[in-house]
Design a protein around this motif. Sequence first.
Motif, PDB file in Angstrom:
ATOM      1  N   GLY A   1    -139.306 -58.324  -9.455  1.00 14.08           N
ATOM      2  CA  GLY A   1    -139.300 -59.254  -8.335  1.00 14.08           C
ATOM      3  C   GLY A   1    -140.489 -60.203  -8.411  1.00 14.08           C
ATOM      4  O   GLY A   1    -140.358 -61.412  -8.209  1.00 14.08           O
TER       5      GLY A   1
ATOM      6  N   PHE B   1    -140.456 -64.214  -8.702  1.00 17.75           N
ATOM      7  CA  PHE B   1    -141.165 -64.972  -7.683  1.00 17.75           C
ATOM      8  C   PHE B   1    -142.126 -65.983  -8.320  1.00 17.75           C
ATOM      9  O   PHE B   1    -142.130 -67.161  -7.970  1.00 17.75           O
ATOM     10  CB  PHE B   1    -141.933 -64.014  -6.761  1.00 17.75           C
ATOM     11  CG  PHE B   1    -142.721 -64.700  -5.695  1.00 17.75           C
ATOM     12  CD1 PHE B   1    -142.117 -65.032  -4.493  1.00 17.75           C
ATOM     13  CD2 PHE B   1    -144.052 -65.021  -5.890  1.00 17.75           C
ATOM     14  CE1 PHE B   1    -142.838 -65.680  -3.507  1.00 17.75           C
ATOM     15  CE2 PHE B   1    -144.779 -65.668  -4.910  1.00 17.75           C
ATOM     16  CZ  PHE B   1    -144.167 -66.000  -3.704  1.00 17.75           C
TER      17      PHE B   1
ATOM     18  N   ASN C   1    -140.500 -68.984 -10.051  1.00 18.53           N
ATOM     19  CA  ASN C   1    -139.964 -69.980  -9.143  1.00 18.53           C
ATOM     20  C   ASN C   1    -141.047 -70.671  -8.340  1.00 18.53           C
ATOM     21  O   ASN C   1    -140.910 -71.822  -7.950  1.00 18.53           O
ATOM     22  CB  ASN C   1    -138.924 -69.345  -8.222  1.00 18.53           C
ATOM     23  CG  ASN C   1    -137.656 -69.098  -8.966  1.00 18.53           C
ATOM     24  OD1 ASN C   1    -136.828 -69.979  -9.102  1.00 18.53           O
ATOM     25  ND2 ASN C   1    -137.507 -67.904  -9.524  1.00 18.53           N
ATOM     26  N   TYR C   2    -142.141 -69.937  -8.124  1.00 20.95           N
ATOM     27  CA  TYR C   2    -143.286 -70.528  -7.449  1.00 20.95           C
ATOM     28  C   TYR C   2    -143.827 -71.688  -8.278  1.00 20.95           C
ATOM     29  O   TYR C   2    -144.031 -72.797  -7.768  1.00 20.95           O
ATOM     30  CB  TYR C   2    -144.319 -69.420  -7.223  1.00 20.95           C
ATOM     31  CG  TYR C   2    -145.760 -69.832  -7.130  1.00 20.95           C
ATOM     32  CD1 TYR C   2    -146.232 -70.520  -6.019  1.00 20.95           C
ATOM     33  CD2 TYR C   2    -146.663 -69.477  -8.122  1.00 20.95           C
ATOM     34  CE1 TYR C   2    -147.573 -70.866  -5.931  1.00 20.95           C
ATOM     35  CE2 TYR C   2    -147.990 -69.807  -8.038  1.00 20.95           C
ATOM     36  CZ  TYR C   2    -148.446 -70.517  -6.947  1.00 20.95           C
ATOM     37  OH  TYR C   2    -149.757 -70.839  -6.863  1.00 20.95           O
TER      38      TYR C   2
ATOM     39  N   SER D   1    -131.035 -57.682  -7.033  1.00 21.11           N
ATOM     40  CA  SER D   1    -131.711 -57.796  -5.739  1.00 21.11           C
ATOM     41  C   SER D   1    -130.737 -57.549  -4.589  1.00 21.11           C
ATOM     42  O   SER D   1    -131.146 -57.090  -3.529  1.00 21.11           O
ATOM     43  CB  SER D   1    -132.438 -59.136  -5.607  1.00 21.11           C
ATOM     44  OG  SER D   1    -131.610 -60.193  -5.978  1.00 21.11           O
TER      45      SER D   1
ATOM     46  N   TYR E   1    -135.206 -72.462  -2.531  1.00 25.97           N
ATOM     47  CA  TYR E   1    -136.111 -71.321  -2.500  1.00 25.97           C
ATOM     48  C   TYR E   1    -135.392 -70.005  -2.741  1.00 25.97           C
ATOM     49  O   TYR E   1    -135.942 -68.936  -2.567  1.00 25.97           O
ATOM     50  CB  TYR E   1    -136.853 -71.267  -1.167  1.00 25.97           C
ATOM     51  CG  TYR E   1    -137.671 -72.507  -0.934  1.00 25.97           C
ATOM     52  CD1 TYR E   1    -138.931 -72.616  -1.512  1.00 25.97           C
ATOM     53  CD2 TYR E   1    -137.182 -73.565  -0.193  1.00 25.97           C
ATOM     54  CE1 TYR E   1    -139.684 -73.752  -1.342  1.00 25.97           C
ATOM     55  CE2 TYR E   1    -137.928 -74.709  -0.003  1.00 25.97           C
ATOM     56  CZ  TYR E   1    -139.185 -74.805  -0.586  1.00 25.97           C
ATOM     57  OH  TYR E   1    -139.931 -75.927  -0.424  1.00 25.97           O
TER      58      TYR E   1
ATOM     59  N   LEU F   1    -136.892 -67.750  -5.381  1.00 24.20           N
ATOM     60  CA  LEU F   1    -138.209 -67.366  -4.891  1.00 24.20           C
ATOM     61  C   LEU F   1    -138.079 -66.236  -3.867  1.00 24.20           C
ATOM     62  O   LEU F   1    -138.777 -65.229  -3.916  1.00 24.20           O
ATOM     63  CB  LEU F   1    -138.881 -68.577  -4.245  1.00 24.20           C
ATOM     64  CG  LEU F   1    -140.347 -68.424  -3.882  1.00 24.20           C
ATOM     65  CD1 LEU F   1    -141.208 -68.633  -5.106  1.00 24.20           C
ATOM     66  CD2 LEU F   1    -140.758 -69.397  -2.792  1.00 24.20           C
ATOM     67  N   LEU F   2    -137.112 -66.421  -2.973  1.00 26.70           N
ATOM     68  CA  LEU F   2    -136.889 -65.410  -1.945  1.00 26.70           C
ATOM     69  C   LEU F   2    -136.374 -64.103  -2.541  1.00 26.70           C
ATOM     70  O   LEU F   2    -136.797 -63.026  -2.135  1.00 26.70           O
ATOM     71  CB  LEU F   2    -135.884 -65.931  -0.920  1.00 26.70           C
ATOM     72  CG  LEU F   2    -136.484 -66.896   0.095  1.00 26.70           C
ATOM     73  CD1 LEU F   2    -135.402 -67.434   1.020  1.00 26.70           C
ATOM     74  CD2 LEU F   2    -137.557 -66.191   0.914  1.00 26.70           C
TER      75      LEU F   2
ATOM     76  N   GLY G   1    -136.990 -62.865  -5.417  1.00 28.72           N
ATOM     77  CA  GLY G   1    -138.129 -62.155  -6.002  1.00 28.72           C
ATOM     78  C   GLY G   1    -138.974 -61.505  -4.927  1.00 28.72           C
ATOM     79  O   GLY G   1    -139.293 -60.322  -5.007  1.00 28.72           O
ATOM     80  N   ALA G   2    -139.280 -62.291  -3.892  1.00 26.33           N
ATOM     81  CA  ALA G   2    -140.114 -61.762  -2.817  1.00 26.33           C
ATOM     82  C   ALA G   2    -139.432 -60.575  -2.142  1.00 26.33           C
ATOM     83  O   ALA G   2    -140.075 -59.564  -1.831  1.00 26.33           O
ATOM     84  CB  ALA G   2    -140.406 -62.860  -1.802  1.00 26.33           C
TER      85      ALA G   2
END
Lengths: 258, 300, 410
Positions: B108, B112, B115-116, C329, C362, C365-366, C368-369
Amino acid sequence: MTAILKVTGLSMNFGGLRALDDVDLRVEPREIVALIGPNGAGKTTFFNCLTGIYPPVSGTIFMRASSGKQSRLNGLPPNKITAKGMARTFQNIRLFPEMTVLENVMIGCHCRTSAGILGAVFRPRAVRAEEQRIVDSSYKILTRLGLTDVVNDLARNLPYGAQRRLEIARALATEPALLLLDEPAAGMNPRETAELNQLIGKIRDIYEVAILLIEHDMKLVMSLSDRIYVMEYGRRIAVGTPVEVKKNPAVIKAYLGE
Amino acid sequence: MNYFLDLFFSGLTRGSIYALIALGYTMVYGIIGLINFAHGEIYMIGAFTALIIASLLTVLGMNGMAILVISGLAAMVYAAAYGYTIEKIAYKPLRNSPRLAPLISAIGMSIFLQNYVMLAQTSDFLPFPDLIPNFAFMEPYSDFIGSSDLVILLTTAVAMLLLTIMIKYTRMGRAMRATAQDMQMAMLVGIDVNRVISFTFIIGSVLAAIGGLLIASHVGQINFYIGFIAGIKAFTAAVLGGIGSIPGAVLGGFILGLTESFATGYVSSDYEDVFAFGLLVLILIFRPSGILGRSENQKV
Amino acid sequence: MRIINEIKKSFLVALWFMFLTFPIMVIKVNPLEKLIVWRWHNLAMVGIASFFISFLLRCAGRWRKSAARRPPALTMKGLSNNPRAYYSALAVIALFSLVFPFIFSAYETSIMTTALMYVILGLGLNIVVGLAGLLDLGYVAFYAVGAYSYALLNYHFGLGFWVSLPIGAMLAAAFGILLGFPVLRLRGDYLAIVTLGFGEIIRLILENWNDFSFGPSGIANIPRPSLFGINLSLAASTIYVYFIALLLVIFTIFVVNRLQDSRIGRAWIALREDEIACQAMGIDKTRIKLAAFAMGATWAGMVGVLFAAKTTFINPASFTFMESAIILSIVVLGGMGSIIGVVIAALLFVLLPEYLRAFADYRMLLFGAVMVLMMIVRPQGIIGKVRRTYVRGQVTGDKRQKNGIITNLL
C-alpha cells in the motif's frame, strides 16, 4: 510384533549437531509411555521426526494400524502420517486462533472425511450427512474433554488450560491409534495438572489409544506411565517402569549432575 | 571483443545499482524479516529530489560540481527522511502482527508513494541532467566504458566499503548484528531496538538514493514508476545472493546485472524484464536461501 | 496541560511533514524550459492537514486507551438475527439491481457492470488471500488468461461468448494450478513476490510475443455476447452484459459462500491460521493450496472473458500489477474472508471515483493509503466476520438450508 509403534536407530542432525543418536523406542497398544530428559535432550525433535516435520537421517519408524497392517512412516509427509493414525499436540500451542473451538475439532476430522469442491458447492445428501457426522463427533469429543461451554468461542479467547485440552481434542478428532502429547502439563497449576492426569487416563480408556508423552512434571509422569524412556544429548540412556527408572544411576546423574 | 566488454561493463554498472538498492532490502529483511516493498519508491524519490534540486540550482546558475554535490546530498537526506517516516507510519505499528499484514501495508505504501509523486509532479518522463562530467582520460576506452560507468562503479565500491566498516567496527553496527540475530535478546541486553531499526531504514534509504541519483544521471530520464521495476530487480538480487546477507546482496546485484546485460545483448532485448523475473522465480523455487544465505529451520 | 502537550507534538509532526514533502509538493520543475513553479499553497495544506490528522489520531489513541477495549467490530449480526429486515433489505437490493439498467443511462449501466466485475474478482481473490492466506500479487494474470482465451478463440475458431466462458474459466484454473505447483513450498512473503513475478512475466509475454497475442496493439473487434444467436444493438448489449455480470455475481456469491462453509473451506482457513498444525491434522497442504489457486483463478478467468466481451478490445496494458493491487485492496478493505465486505468494498472502489470526479485522480493514492490504514486500524476489514456456529443434530436439515445464507454470508 504387537507393538503399535516401533522405532529403531533413529538419528537426526542439525548442521553439525547430532540431535538424535540411534534412538530405539516401542509403544504397545493402549500403553502410556513417557519420554523424559533434560531440556535439549532431543525429545521434541524425536516427535518432529515421527510426525514427518523433519526427515530423519537414518533409522526406521514402523506403525501398526488397527487393521494389523504394518507401515513404514519414514519420508511420509505429516498429513499422511496423521492419516495412518498418529496424532500429536504441540509444545507451544498451535491452535487455529481465529476459528471457533468446534471448528478446530472439525478440522481434525478432515482426513477421515472426503467431501471435495463439487460436494461443497452442490451439497448432495451424502455431503450433508458427512457434515452432520463431523459436527456430532466433534461435539462428542468436546463434551468428553469438558469444553462444551465454549464450543462457539474463538480458540484464541480460551484460557491456557482449555487451549491445551482443545489441542488434545483436535488430535483425537483425527481418530488416532497413537497420540503424541508434547508437554501437555506445561504452564498448568497443580490442580489443573491433577485434572490432566485423570483426563489422559480417561482418554486412553475411552478411545483405546496408546499415548506417548513428553513431560517435565515428574509426578504426572510417574503416576501415569506404564514405561518411561529417558533421553540425554540425543541418546536414550534408560528405559523401564517408573520404579526402575527412578533408581537408575544414569538417570539420576543426568538429572542431578555428578 | 569490444561488444563483449561493452556488455560486461554495462552489466557491472547495472549490477552496482541493483546492489546499492538490494542492500536496503537485505538489511531490513535481516533485522525485521519484512520485504520492504516501498524501498523501490525510496530510490525513486531520491532520484526525483535530486532532479528537482539540480534543476533549481541550474536555474539559479550554479556550476556542475556544486550541483552534483548539493543535489546528491539533498537526495540522500530526503530518502533517509522518507525511509524513517515510512517505517514509523506503516511498519512499526504492525511489528507483532501476522506476517502478511506489514507486507500488505508495504505494498500500500509503495502504491501511495508512486501516486503521490505522480500527482505532485508529473506522469511524464523528465529529462535528468547529466551531472557526471565526461573525463578526458576515459576517451580511449569510450567504446565500452563511459565516465559515468566508472563513477558508478567507484561510488558503489566506496559505499560498500564504508558500510562494511560501519557494520563490522562501530557500536551501531554491532547493535544491528545483534538485533538481526535475536531481537528479543538484543532488547534484553539493553539495545534500543527501535533506534536500530530506524537506523537500518535510514542507511538503506541513503544507499538507494545514491543508486537513484547515479542511474538517473546515467540513463538521463526518470518518472514516478522507475522504482517499481528497479525495486523488484534489486529484490531479486537480494534473494539471489541470500536475503539477509550483505555480501550476498552485492554478489546478487552483479550476477543479475551481468545476466541481464548479456541476455539482452546476445539473446533478445524484448524480454529484458522477463530474464530478471524468470531468474527470481527460479531461485525462489529451487534455492530460496540464495547463494550465500543460510537456510532457516522452521521452529516447531 | 495534556492538550497543550498534544498540540505541541502535532505541531512538530506538521513541521516534519512540511519538510518531508517540500521538494516534491512545492517545487515543480520543467527541466526542458528551465521553468520553476513554486506552489506554496501545497506546503500550507500539508502542514494544516498533518497537524489535524496527527492531533485527531493522538486524541483517538488516548480515547482508545481509556476505553480499555477496542470498539466492537461492526458486524451484520444484528441484521442476520432479524430475518424480516434481512429479507426486506435483500428484496430492495434485488429489485434495484433488476431495474437499474432501465432507469439509468447506458454509461452508468456500463460503470455498474465494471463494478460487478470487480465484485467477482474480489470474491475470487478472497478465496486465495482471505480464506487460504496465500498472498497472490499476480492475480491479474488469470484475468488476462480469461480475456485472451476468448479473444483468441474467437479470432481463430470463431467461438462465441457462452462457449468461451467455461473454457476461459477452466484455462485460468489450469494456469492457477500450473503456477501453484512450483510455489507450493514457498513461505508467505516469497509467495507474494513470485506470484508478482509470474503476473509480470505473463504480461510481458503478451506484450512481446506478437505472433501469438498481437503484442501491445492488442486484439480488437471482439464480439459482444449474443442472445440466442441474435446480435444486439449497442444499448441492448450493454444491458445484456450487465445482467450477465449480475448473474455471475450471484453465482459467485452462492459458490464462495458454500465453499467457505465446507470441509475444503475450513481446511483453507486452517492453512491460513497455522500451516504446520494444519498438516498435522491430516490436511494435504499441496492439494488444498492448489485447490485455492485453481478456485481463485477460475473467477478471474470468467471475468476476463466477460471483460473482453464488454470492451470488445483488449491489450496487455489492461493487465498490469496495478490491477492486481486494486483487487487486493478491495479484499483488504472488505475484510479478508468476508463476502459482504468484499462486495461493498468493490462497489465503493469502482463507483466512488466515477461519481465523485474529484476523486478519480486520487484513486490509486487512496487505494494505497487504504491498504496501509486498514492493516493498522482494522485488519479484519470494514465488516468483521462472525464465525459460524453449528448446532448439534440439525445442521443439515432443510431448515438450515433456508437460514443458511443468512448466517453464512457474514
